[in-house]
Design an enzyme around this catalytic site. Structure first.
Site, PDB file in Angstrom:
ATOM      1  N   PRO A   1      20.105  10.346  59.947  1.00 49.23           N
ATOM      2  CA  PRO A   1      18.943   9.960  60.768  1.00 49.23           C
ATOM      3  C   PRO A   1      17.708   9.792  59.894  1.00 49.23           C
ATOM      4  O   PRO A   1      17.537  10.531  58.911  1.00 49.23           O
ATOM      5  CB  PRO A   1      18.775  11.140  61.732  1.00 49.23           C
ATOM      6  CG  PRO A   1      19.606  12.252  61.210  1.00 49.23           C
ATOM      7  CD  PRO A   1      20.621  11.670  60.271  1.00 49.23           C
TER       8      PRO A   1
ATOM      9  N   ILE B   1      14.295  10.671  59.520  1.00 46.11           N
ATOM     10  CA  ILE B   1      13.439  11.716  60.117  1.00 46.11           C
ATOM     11  C   ILE B   1      12.023  11.188  60.345  1.00 46.11           C
ATOM     12  O   ILE B   1      11.442  11.327  61.423  1.00 46.11           O
ATOM     13  CB  ILE B   1      13.401  12.965  59.199  1.00 46.11           C
ATOM     14  CG1 ILE B   1      14.830  13.449  58.928  1.00 46.11           C
ATOM     15  CG2 ILE B   1      12.567  14.067  59.814  1.00 46.11           C
ATOM     16  CD1 ILE B   1      14.947  14.458  57.786  1.00 46.11           C
TER      17      ILE B   1
ATOM     18  N   LYS C   1      39.042  21.948  48.773  1.00 44.28           N
ATOM     19  CA  LYS C   1      38.649  21.166  47.591  1.00 44.28           C
ATOM     20  C   LYS C   1      39.611  19.991  47.406  1.00 44.28           C
ATOM     21  O   LYS C   1      40.836  20.183  47.441  1.00 44.28           O
ATOM     22  CB  LYS C   1      38.678  22.079  46.360  1.00 44.28           C
ATOM     23  CG  LYS C   1      38.146  21.415  45.123  1.00 44.28           C
ATOM     24  CD  LYS C   1      38.124  22.348  43.934  1.00 44.28           C
ATOM     25  CE  LYS C   1      37.781  21.560  42.681  1.00 44.28           C
ATOM     26  NZ  LYS C   1      38.231  22.213  41.479  1.00 44.28           N
TER      27      LYS C   1
ATOM     28  N   ASN D   1      20.312  14.140  44.842  1.00 45.24           N
ATOM     29  CA  ASN D   1      19.479  13.356  43.924  1.00 45.24           C
ATOM     30  C   ASN D   1      18.612  14.294  43.106  1.00 45.24           C
ATOM     31  O   ASN D   1      18.689  15.516  43.251  1.00 45.24           O
ATOM     32  CB  ASN D   1      18.634  12.334  44.704  1.00 45.24           C
ATOM     33  CG  ASN D   1      17.726  13.029  45.700  1.00 45.24           C
ATOM     34  OD1 ASN D   1      16.791  13.716  45.321  1.00 45.24           O
ATOM     35  ND2 ASN D   1      18.021  12.867  46.996  1.00 45.24           N
TER      36      ASN D   1
ATOM     37  N   ASP E   1      20.199   8.801  52.243  1.00 47.20           N
ATOM     38  CA  ASP E   1      20.322   7.825  53.330  1.00 47.20           C
ATOM     39  C   ASP E   1      21.696   7.910  53.993  1.00 47.20           C
ATOM     40  O   ASP E   1      21.847   7.603  55.161  1.00 47.20           O
ATOM     41  CB  ASP E   1      20.098   6.411  52.776  1.00 47.20           C
ATOM     42  CG  ASP E   1      18.629   6.205  52.415  1.00 47.20           C
ATOM     43  OD1 ASP E   1      17.768   6.692  53.174  1.00 47.20           O
ATOM     44  OD2 ASP E   1      18.355   5.594  51.362  1.00 47.20           O
TER      45      ASP E   1
HETATM   46  O1  PMT Z   1      10.517  16.402  44.229  1.00 43.24           O
HETATM   47  P1  PMT Z   1       9.924  15.787  42.977  1.00 43.24           P
HETATM   48  O2  PMT Z   1      10.825  15.947  41.772  1.00 43.24           O
HETATM   49  O3  PMT Z   1       8.523  16.267  42.736  1.00 43.24           O
HETATM   50  O4  PMT Z   1       9.861  14.230  43.217  1.00 43.24           O
HETATM   51  C1  PMT Z   1       9.052  13.717  44.233  1.00 43.24           C
HETATM   52  C2  PMT Z   1       9.655  12.458  44.871  1.00 43.24           C
HETATM   53  C3  PMT Z   1       9.811  11.367  43.832  1.00 43.24           C
HETATM   54  C4  PMT Z   1      11.018  12.787  45.496  1.00 43.24           C
HETATM   55  C5  PMT Z   1       8.640  12.046  45.993  1.00 43.24           C
HETATM   56  O5  PMT Z   1       7.407  11.771  45.395  1.00 43.24           O
HETATM   57  C6  PMT Z   1       9.108  10.808  46.750  1.00 43.24           C
HETATM   58  O6  PMT Z   1       8.790   9.695  46.382  1.00 43.24           O
HETATM   59  N1  PMT Z   1       9.850  11.010  47.879  1.00 43.24           N
HETATM   60  C7  PMT Z   1      10.403   9.941  48.699  1.00 43.24           C
HETATM   61  C8  PMT Z   1      11.598   9.330  48.048  1.00 43.24           C
HETATM   62  C9  PMT Z   1      12.023   8.006  48.711  1.00 43.24           C
HETATM   63  O7  PMT Z   1      11.834   6.981  48.194  1.00 43.24           O
HETATM   64  O8  PMT Z   1      12.468   8.129  49.868  1.00 43.24           O
HETATM   65  P2  PMT Z   1      12.980   6.915  50.829  1.00 43.24           P
HETATM   66  O9  PMT Z   1      12.584   5.599  50.396  1.00 43.24           O
HETATM   67  O10 PMT Z   1      14.427   7.179  50.992  1.00 43.24           O
HETATM   68  O11 PMT Z   1      12.228   7.286  52.148  1.00 43.24           O
HETATM   69  C10 PMT Z   1      10.944   6.836  52.507  1.00 43.24           C
HETATM   70  C11 PMT Z   1      10.300   7.885  53.359  1.00 43.24           C
HETATM   71  O12 PMT Z   1      11.120   8.170  54.517  1.00 43.24           O
HETATM   72  C12 PMT Z   1      10.093   9.207  52.667  1.00 43.24           C
HETATM   73  O13 PMT Z   1       8.878   9.725  53.116  1.00 43.24           O
HETATM   74  C13 PMT Z   1      11.273  10.060  53.127  1.00 43.24           C
HETATM   75  O14 PMT Z   1      10.956  11.458  53.131  1.00 43.24           O
HETATM   76  C14 PMT Z   1      11.498   9.545  54.538  1.00 43.24           C
HETATM   77  N2  PMT Z   1      12.905   9.599  54.967  1.00 43.24           N
HETATM   78  C15 PMT Z   1      13.848   8.861  54.332  1.00 43.24           C
HETATM   79  C16 PMT Z   1      15.163   8.886  54.746  1.00 43.24           C
HETATM   80  C17 PMT Z   1      15.515   9.699  55.850  1.00 43.24           C
HETATM   81  N3  PMT Z   1      16.737   9.779  56.297  1.00 43.24           N
HETATM   82  N4  PMT Z   1      14.558  10.438  56.464  1.00 43.24           N
HETATM   83  C18 PMT Z   1      13.266  10.394  56.033  1.00 43.24           C
HETATM   84  O15 PMT Z   1      12.406  11.082  56.597  1.00 43.24           O
END
Ligand code: PMT
Length: 396
Positions: free
Chosen positions: A305, A307, A288, A209, A278
């Site tokens: 997972p 995290i 390839k 992403n 995800d």
């Molecule tokens: O890196 P930049 O270009 O500065 O951009 C920053 C950002 C937009 C990436 C950042 O500000 C941000 O919003 N990060 C989270 C992105 C997101 O929406 O993640 P999520 O909805 O998939 O996850 C929610 C939370 O769970 C996050 O804290 C993520 O780190 C955590 N997570 C998610 C999935 C996973 N498998 N493990 C996790 O720990």
């Protein structure tokens, strides 16, 4: 305007890097500091006092016996009102004198008589820097609590290449700004994730992403400035590691998960900033995938997972902070994520602001309500977030 109200005395010693001190003055003024320049005689062979006077808007001092000071105590007057004394460039000779406590000109006398923090940004030929005498002097300065900024390595004015270049003016200003941040996380340990993950499909392709890592690296920097011991687990990004931060590079979500779980014990705070994929391909093709291999490939995905949720579910979890990047209904989705992951604080940002840019617009969501932060550069948001984290830690 990170240095509003700060009075900085800038010492300039003799060296070709003295010309960069002019830019340094300009950047300090841009941060709203008041700058008072003191030059050694050698420095004025490289740049004239008039340049610094014009840039700083203040008289420049070069002579201990300057008749403009009524009580003839420039060394006392200048240092007593200063919030910091910065010497850039700092020559080998100046470092040696300061290490030995020699006061034989206005600047060295001022340094000896100071009652404010002193920072030096060495600049010299690489052999002079590597000389055991200089290394001994620098060790003494560090032991005496003096901040030694740099030097960096690279091309030198003499045509040689090596360690001894003065840090760039913007790096020096960043160090000063860091110094003035409140040490609200002193003695705390902070672990963060940042950047995207890359989930390989075959040896050259993958799912990823647009996260640049800027937000996570800014928070790592702000936590370090606030006095924490910081470990940053980063996906593939091109950001520079903030000074003093331990960086662990990973590629996939599984690697990020392993790197976090290995280091989570003993942490006070965990901040999940990474945009972790995800899903990942169930299997990675070892060769390839070729178009001529047949029909459109069928890539089966499996869940990575979570995290953050796993860390929050530990028997004695650190203070867990999550991020939510949403395209709409920010409050509802962010709160839903906070509840689902059972974390006390989540930072909501709209994807149109968050990914890749230098600035962001965020809202904090915790048990006490919603806290929109002043939009702006990611480092400024990071500092506001760290302040909130420190308050939550205190009340835990
Ligand atoms: O890196 P930049 O270009 O500065 O951009 C920053 C950002 C937009 C990436 C950042 O500000 C941000 O919003 N990060 C989270 C992105 C997101 O929406 O993640 P999520 O909805 O998939 O996850 C929610 C939370 O769970 C996050 O804290 C993520 O780190 C955590 N997570 C998610 C999935 C996973 N498998 N493990 C996790 O720990």
């Amino acid at each position: 305007m990170e240095l509003s109200g700060k009075r900085i005395v800038l010492g300039v010693t003799g060296g070709i890097a003295a010309y960069k001190a002019a830019e340094l003055v300009r950047l300090l003024i841009k941060q709203d500091a008041s700058v008072h320049v003191v030059m050694t005689d050698a420095a004025s062979h490289f740049v004239t006092p008039v340049t610094f006077q014009a840039l700083s808007g203040n008289p420049v001092f070069t002579d201990q016996w300057d008749p403009r000071i009524a009580n003839n105590m420039a060394h006392i007057d200048l240092s007593r009102e200063a919030d910091a004394l910065l010497v850039a460039p700092a020559s080998a000779d100046f470092l040696a004198k300061t290490a030995a406590g020699i006061a034989d000109n206005l600047l060295t006398t001022l340094v000896l008589a100071r009652d404010c923090p002193l920072f030096v940004a060495p600049a010299m030929n690489r052999q002079m820097w590597e000389n055991p005498a200089t290394q001994r002097n620098v060790a003494t300065l560090r032991n005496d609590g003096i901040g030694v900024l740099g030097p960096a390595a690279g091309d030198q004015a003499c045509g040689e290449v090596g360690q001894g270049r003065m840090l760039e003016p913007d790096e020096i200003v960043a160090e000063l700004i860091a110094h003035f941040q409140p040490k609200v996380l002193a003695g705390r340990k902070v672990l963060l994730t940042a950047g995207p993950t890359f989930e390989a499909i075959d040896p050259v392709r993958g799912i990823t992403n647009l996260s640049s890592g800027k937000m996570g690296f800014a928070i790592a920097c702000a936590a370090q400035e606030a006095g924490a011991e910081v470990t940053l687990v980063s996906g593939p990004v091109t950001q520079q590691t903030p000074r003093g931060v331990t960086r662990v590079d990973v590629t996939s979500g599984l690697e990020m998960h392993a790197a976090v779980m290995e280091r989570i014990s003993g942490q006070d705070v965990f901040v999940g900033v990474a945009a972790v994929a995800d899903y990942r391909p169930e299997a990675i093709a070892d060769r390839k995938i070729k178009k001529e291999d047949g029909a459109t490939p069928d890539i089966r995905l499996v869940r990575n997972p979570d995290i953050l949720a796993e860390v929050a579910a530990l028997p004695a979890p650190p203070l867990c902070v999550g991020f939510a990047a949403e395209s709409h209904d920010l409050a509802a989705y962010a709160e839903r994520k906070r509840m689902a992951k059972k974390i006390p604080l989540i930072v909501g940002n709209l994807i149109q602001h968050g990914f890749g840019g230098d600035d962001n617009t965020v809202v904090l969501f915790d048990d006490a309500g919603q806290w929109p932060l002043t939009p702006g550069p990611k480092i400024q948001l990071a500092r506001q977030l760290i302040a909130r984290i420190a308050t939550l830690l205190e009340n835990r």
